[in-house]
Enzyme design. Sequence first.
Site, short mmCIF file in Angstrom:
data_model
loop_
_atom_site.label_atom_id
_atom_site.label_comp_id
_atom_site.label_asym_id
_atom_site.label_seq_id
_atom_site.Cartn_x
_atom_site.Cartn_y
_atom_site.Cartn_z
CE LYS A 12 -4.40 -1.45 0.35
NZ LYS A 12 -5.50 -0.98 -0.51
CB SER A 60 -0.78 -8.15 -0.74
OG SER A 60 -1.61 -8.78 0.21
#
Length: 331
Positions: A63, A314
């Site tokens: 992110k 992720s």
Amino acid sequence: MAERADLFAASLAVNYSDIEAAALRLKQQAHRTPVLSSRTVNQRTGAQVFFKAENFQRTGSFKFRGAYNALAQLPTEQKQRGVITYSSGNHAQALALAGQLLAVPITVVMPQDAPAVKQAATRGYGAEVVLYDRAKVVREELGTSLAQTCGLTLIPPYDHPDVVAGQGTTAKELFEAVGPLDLLLVCCGGGGLLSGCAIAAKSLAPACQVIGVEPELADDATRSFHSKQLQTVHNPNTIADGARTPCLGKVTFPLVLHYVDDLVTVSEGGIVRSLRLLWERLKIVVEPTGALAAAALLEAVVQAPNQRVGVILSGGNVDLSQMGQLFGGEI
């Protein structure tokens, strides 16, 4: 694929040149995360598997890439007034750190039940946190309302062209490190990482198949992809908290339809089993959402014998007390 391209080409908000530009902005800011492999995984799947370990990224997830790329491009006046977002944790931390680096005040709307480690980290990076009750409040409405009332710029966690472009640098780095792939597996919540990585994949290795992976309990994107109509889900009870997004966005849905080859789902049990294998065999900390793409391969939802396969891990922001429960005992 050609029919989908004609239908949605006019609404595509991001292209590969945007990802290249994002990579330049991130060059001195984001970590170039390692690519890992495992003989055990290769033997189990019959494939040559390359794990892009974004759990080693700044703030513990991919992110940071999108958050910094979006924040860095704001006009000075908007930076001075401040930025607001809504996030269950990883985008919150990423935007908070980006704000610290760029001297931009950050406010984050977070659910009360967001993992304590993510709330603490977000505050630790200097952001103001506004908590809300998932059962009573729609976070998008609260974030938009606060942005208008306080004169803040809203940078959402996935449905923003600059965020998508930043996330796409994840796959760009993977292909630069290992060369062409036959298959790329990417987790999917709101579709920012998936769409960005799919753009990069199709630009750098056009024959590469791109498959998004969701939890069975939060399958809105999978249903949307196959029906070609936007589907939603409300507060799904999945351990993959980063995939509890209500739906794909106006930016990400057309991109997913255009660039992604398929979406599949994995069970809660499959997520836990895959998570445990990653912890035990690769010796790395991965969060449940971060293991979604790996679960599709390890649980044989997607089979790729004799293929070169990329898997995006992720993130790695976990609540260790939760992990103890998931693994059935103390860690």
